[in-house]
Design a protein around this motif. Structure first.
Motif, PDB file in Angstrom:
ATOM      1  N   VAL A 133       0.834  -1.197   0.000  1.00  0.00           N
ATOM      2  CA  VAL A 133       0.000   0.000   0.000  1.00  0.00           C
ATOM      3  C   VAL A 133       0.870   1.250   0.000  1.00  0.00           C
ATOM      4  O   VAL A 133       0.629   2.202  -0.752  1.00  0.00           O
ATOM      5  CB  VAL A 133      -0.948  -0.013   1.218  1.00  0.00           C
ATOM      6  CG1 VAL A 133      -1.638   1.342   1.373  1.00  0.00           C
ATOM      7  CG2 VAL A 133      -1.988  -1.116   1.071  1.00  0.00           C
ATOM      8  N   SER A 134       1.899   1.257   0.839  1.00  0.00           N
ATOM      9  CA  SER A 134       2.805   2.399   0.911  1.00  0.00           C
ATOM     10  C   SER A 134       3.464   2.660  -0.439  1.00  0.00           C
ATOM     11  O   SER A 134       3.549   3.802  -0.896  1.00  0.00           O
ATOM     12  CB  SER A 134       3.863   2.143   1.984  1.00  0.00           C
ATOM     13  OG  SER A 134       4.765   3.212   2.061  1.00  0.00           O
ATOM     14  N   SER A 135       3.919   1.595  -1.092  1.00  0.00           N
ATOM     15  CA  SER A 135       4.554   1.738  -2.400  1.00  0.00           C
ATOM     16  C   SER A 135       3.575   2.273  -3.436  1.00  0.00           C
ATOM     17  O   SER A 135       3.926   3.122  -4.262  1.00  0.00           O
ATOM     18  CB  SER A 135       5.118   0.389  -2.838  1.00  0.00           C
ATOM     19  OG  SER A 135       5.684   0.472  -4.125  1.00  0.00           O
ATOM     20  N   HIS A 136       2.331   1.791  -3.387  1.00  0.00           N
ATOM     21  CA  HIS A 136       1.319   2.245  -4.349  1.00  0.00           C
ATOM     22  C   HIS A 136       0.999   3.728  -4.143  1.00  0.00           C
ATOM     23  O   HIS A 136       0.919   4.490  -5.122  1.00  0.00           O
ATOM     24  CB  HIS A 136       0.055   1.409  -4.187  1.00  0.00           C
ATOM     25  CG  HIS A 136      -1.082   1.844  -5.059  1.00  0.00           C
ATOM     26  ND1 HIS A 136      -1.073   1.691  -6.431  1.00  0.00           N
ATOM     27  CD2 HIS A 136      -2.258   2.453  -4.761  1.00  0.00           C
ATOM     28  CE1 HIS A 136      -2.196   2.178  -6.940  1.00  0.00           C
ATOM     29  NE2 HIS A 136      -2.939   2.642  -5.943  1.00  0.00           N
ATOM     30  N   ILE A 137       0.823   4.137  -2.887  1.00  0.00           N
ATOM     31  CA  ILE A 137       0.540   5.545  -2.599  1.00  0.00           C
ATOM     32  C   ILE A 137       1.677   6.431  -3.096  1.00  0.00           C
ATOM     33  O   ILE A 137       1.457   7.494  -3.687  1.00  0.00           O
ATOM     34  CB  ILE A 137       0.324   5.745  -1.082  1.00  0.00           C
ATOM     35  CG1 ILE A 137      -1.019   5.132  -0.662  1.00  0.00           C
ATOM     36  CG2 ILE A 137       0.367   7.223  -0.706  1.00  0.00           C
ATOM     37  CD1 ILE A 137      -2.227   5.834  -1.232  1.00  0.00           C
ATOM     38  N   ALA A 138       2.922   5.998  -2.872  1.00  0.00           N
ATOM     39  CA  ALA A 138       4.070   6.788  -3.315  1.00  0.00           C
ATOM     40  C   ALA A 138       4.079   6.929  -4.838  1.00  0.00           C
ATOM     41  O   ALA A 138       4.275   8.034  -5.375  1.00  0.00           O
ATOM     42  CB  ALA A 138       5.366   6.139  -2.831  1.00  0.00           C
ATOM     43  N   ARG A 139       3.874   5.829  -5.566  1.00  0.00           N
ATOM     44  CA  ARG A 139       3.880   5.877  -7.031  1.00  0.00           C
ATOM     45  C   ARG A 139       2.758   6.761  -7.555  1.00  0.00           C
ATOM     46  O   ARG A 139       2.946   7.553  -8.480  1.00  0.00           O
ATOM     47  CB  ARG A 139       3.724   4.466  -7.611  1.00  0.00           C
ATOM     48  CG  ARG A 139       4.963   3.600  -7.521  1.00  0.00           C
ATOM     49  CD  ARG A 139       4.862   2.410  -8.471  1.00  0.00           C
ATOM     50  NE  ARG A 139       3.633   1.658  -8.257  1.00  0.00           N
ATOM     51  CZ  ARG A 139       3.509   0.648  -7.421  1.00  0.00           C
ATOM     52  NH1 ARG A 139       4.546   0.261  -6.686  1.00  0.00           N
ATOM     53  NH2 ARG A 139       2.361   0.012  -7.287  1.00  0.00           N
ATOM     54  N   LEU A 140       1.576   6.627  -6.950  1.00  0.00           N
ATOM     55  CA  LEU A 140       0.421   7.382  -7.416  1.00  0.00           C
ATOM     56  C   LEU A 140       0.651   8.884  -7.273  1.00  0.00           C
ATOM     57  O   LEU A 140       0.454   9.648  -8.223  1.00  0.00           O
ATOM     58  CB  LEU A 140      -0.820   6.930  -6.632  1.00  0.00           C
ATOM     59  CG  LEU A 140      -2.185   7.429  -7.087  1.00  0.00           C
ATOM     60  CD1 LEU A 140      -3.273   6.442  -6.637  1.00  0.00           C
ATOM     61  CD2 LEU A 140      -2.519   8.813  -6.549  1.00  0.00           C
TER      62      LEU A 140
END
Length: 650
Positions: A133-140
């Motif tokens: 989730v953290s990685s997805h939020i950062a990419r988004l």
């Protein structure tokens, strides 16, 4: 507007979208809402068009629905409407698909960070998903043209994830609907039968930590009233049987309930903002909230409410009891709360939002002229400044900043300390000389900082000043952390007005059982330091919550001061806060190079060597710093391969 959540399910995201729609329409803008379809919509959308997409309910929380739309379908919807900008409201699944569609059409995107889904993953017991989730939020958010964060805490969270182009954008509040004028004695009599009303409004779900309100049970003469609904309601009704559960309220009924409270309590620790806190303040109700995240920006502790130490439910109860038992204080806090909300109207908030839209349009055009996002030229409208280069650094504080117990590779009786180490890091790579003074002396207190150290520092005309002080005050008797922090705030403002940058360091306690006696004081004091940093523009080194500080290897044999490893850790954390490149990597390298020094502490002989002398000095009204002067009361010059004292004239 792509909304991850929408009507008929009402929550903070949906409410914000509706307010923005209204004021965009008032200003003559055309809006299309793309959102999950979950039922009939009866609310006024203020002329906005809608494209409601098929969705599926989240298994553990059916009120929340997830859209799995094809990017190609979203692209066609956007192409047909031809927007100037795409607003992503709390983006996650639909928001990611919308980003892809907007990129295909080269439309600028403004992503509004409103839900801390990283914390939610942890609260719902999905630790393995947290990293994803953290990685997805950062990419988004890195992919969005601009990201809007609602609080200083969420700005730091996103920055730590590597998100750039961050802007602060809070939420508005409907000060006409939420007003002290909505208070109804009839409602209060029906709900509480003349008792003092302690209230909560919000979703009843694990991430909101509503179960913490059970700690307020049994306060004499009070009635706990809980407004809201959600998956945790049945369990909460069983665990807090004496509370009144009013369910989901809207409109005038919600405003009447909010104004009918005497104290509003908000226990959630994963709030990026805290809209219901604003609504309580606008209603003239003092707020007790956890001192972390969004509430820190909204609640002015000791002015319109209290911030309590996160997780300390005894402290929460004491704060509530303080207001319950003092009607005059409640009235004064409530009046201050209402006054603070007068400048937070939705009209002004949406005006600021359209300004962010315009900037995103300019930035998108700039991005399209380059092949790689990371190499774009800075837009003059962003006021981007180069990394700060400081030449005159002055350290203020007590024994920690003096460097006591950091004897690493020093002569007998001499100490280094984190500030000396930081000065070396800042001086490295400078083309010219770097000047450093250390005015800290062991046992000094906040009064010494204000009356002696700050005037002496101002005479040196520094461009950077560090402040780490307060522990010696906080372990005393009859201490008021708020008053203590107010004196520190005055010192910070004096330095800032003189043109100096300030590095403010939170206080911290050793990992000892006895230290828990002072934990609440230190926690409250640090809450104020974080607020001071946010409001004055000071850099903050938030050491208190760092897990490393709970390791005994960080602490010297006297169990009070840092050993060399602790000073190194603090120095590199400070360097990172000041933007020193690769500070984290340098810290790891430095730890390896000094591994032979980092032996376990040897506390034997502590009582006679350290404790008894301290008690004896206290009984005599003396301190360890009596008769001592600062390590460097004037500048030393740190150059390549040399450190020399600068001769002062005049």
């Amino acid at each position: 507007m792509l909304a991850e959540s929408f009507l008929p399910h009402m929550n903070g995201v949906t409410g914000s979208v509706l307010h923005v729609l209204r004021h965009l329409a008032d200003a003559g803008h055309e809006t299309l809402v793309i959102a999950p379809k979950a039922g009939d919509i009866e609310a006024d959308l203020h002329g906005a068009q809608t494209a409601l997409l098929r969705s599926v309910p989240l298994p553990s929380y059916p009120e929340v629905r997830v859209v799995f739309a094809r990017a190609a379908h979203l692209t066609e919807i956007l192409r047909s409407f031809a927007p100037d900008v795409v607003h992503l409201a709390s983006p996650f699944v639909l928001g990611w698909q919308g980003l892809a569609a907007a990129d295909a059409l080269r439309i600028p995107t403004v992503a509004v960070y409103q839900t801390d889904v990283i914390a939610y993953a942890e609260k719902y017991g999905m630790p393995r998903a947290t990293a994803l989730v953290s990685s997805h939020i950062a990419r988004l958010h890195r992919r969005a043209t601009v990201t809007l964060a609602p609080s200083a805490a969420s700005m730091r969270q996103l920055s730590d994830l590597g998100v750039d182009r961050l802007r602060l954008w809070g939420r508005g509040v409907d000060a006409e609907r939420f007003s002290p004028l909505r208070r109804s004695e009839t409602w209060r009599e029906q709900i509480a039968d003349g008792r003092t009303v302690i209230g909560y409004v919000g979703r009843l779900a694990p991430e909101k930590q509503v179960a913490d309100l059970a700690a307020l049970a049994g306060i004499p003469g009070t009635r706990l009233v809980i407004v809201g609904d959600g998956p945790s309601r049945a369990g909460l009704e069983a665990s807090i049987p004496d509370a009144a559960f009013l369910g989901h309220l809207t409109g005038a009924a919600l405003a009447e309930a909010m104004a009918g409270f005497d104290v509003f309590v908000h226990p959630g620790e994963s709030e990026t903002f805290g809209q219901t806190i604003q609504e309580a303040l606008a209603s003239g109700v003092p707020v007790v909230a956890t001192g972390v995240g969004g509430p820190v920006d909204l609640v002015r502790s000791s002015i319109d409410g209290w911030l309590y130490r996160p997780g300390d439910l005894d402290d929460m109860r004491r704060r509530v009891e303080d207001l319950v038992g003092d009607p005059a204080k409640r009235i004064a806090f409530g009046a201050a709360a209402r006054d603070a909300m007068t400048d937070r109207s939705w009209a002004r908030t949406v005006d600021r939002l359209t300004g962010h839209y315009r900037q995103a349009i300019r930035l998108r055009a700039m991005d399209d002229s380059l092949l790689v996002r990371g190499t774009q030229r800075p837009d003059p409208a962003e006021h981007v400044e180069p990394p700060q280069s400081w030449r005159r650094f002055v350290a203020l504080g007590d024994s920690l900043t003096e460097g006591l117990c950091d004897s690493s590779r020093m002569n007998a009786g001499e100490y280094r300390g984190w500030a000396d180490r930081l000065a070396q890091l800042l001086a490295h790579g400078q083309n010219g000389p770097f000047r450093y003074a250390n005015l800290a002396v062991r046992s000094r207190r906040v009064a010494d900082l204000v009356e002696q150290q700050v005037p002496a520092a101002l005479a040196l005309r520094p461009d950077l000043v560090s402040i780490l002080i307060g522990a010696n005050d906080l372990v005393g008797t009859a201490v008021d952390p708020a008053a203590l922090a107010a004196r520190v705030e005055g010192a910070v403002r004096r330095l800032r007005e003189a043109g100096a940058d300030v590095l403010l360091v939170t206080t911290f306690l050793p990992p000892r059982r006895a230290a828990k006696l002072f934990a609440r004081r230190f926690g409250e004091y640090n809450v104020h330091l974080r607020r001071i940093a946010d409001q004055t523009g000071a850099r903050l080194v938030d050491i208190e919550p760092q897990p490393a500080m709970r390791e005994s290897a960080m602490w010297a044999d006297d169990r009070v001061h840092l050993r060399s490893g602790g000073h190194r850790f603090l120095a590199y954390r400070a360097a990172a806060a000041l933007g020193v490149p690769d500070a984290v990597e340098l810290a790891d390298l430095d730890a390896v190079l000094h591994s032979e020094e980092d032996e376990p502490a040897n506390p034997s002989g502590w009582f006679t060597r350290d404790a008894l002398p301290w008690v004896w000095r206290r009984l005599r009204g003396r301190t360890a710093g009596d008769g001592l002067s600062a390590k460097h009361d004037g500048y030393v010059v740190i150059g390549r391969g040399e450190v020399r004292t600068e001769t002062r004239t005049g």
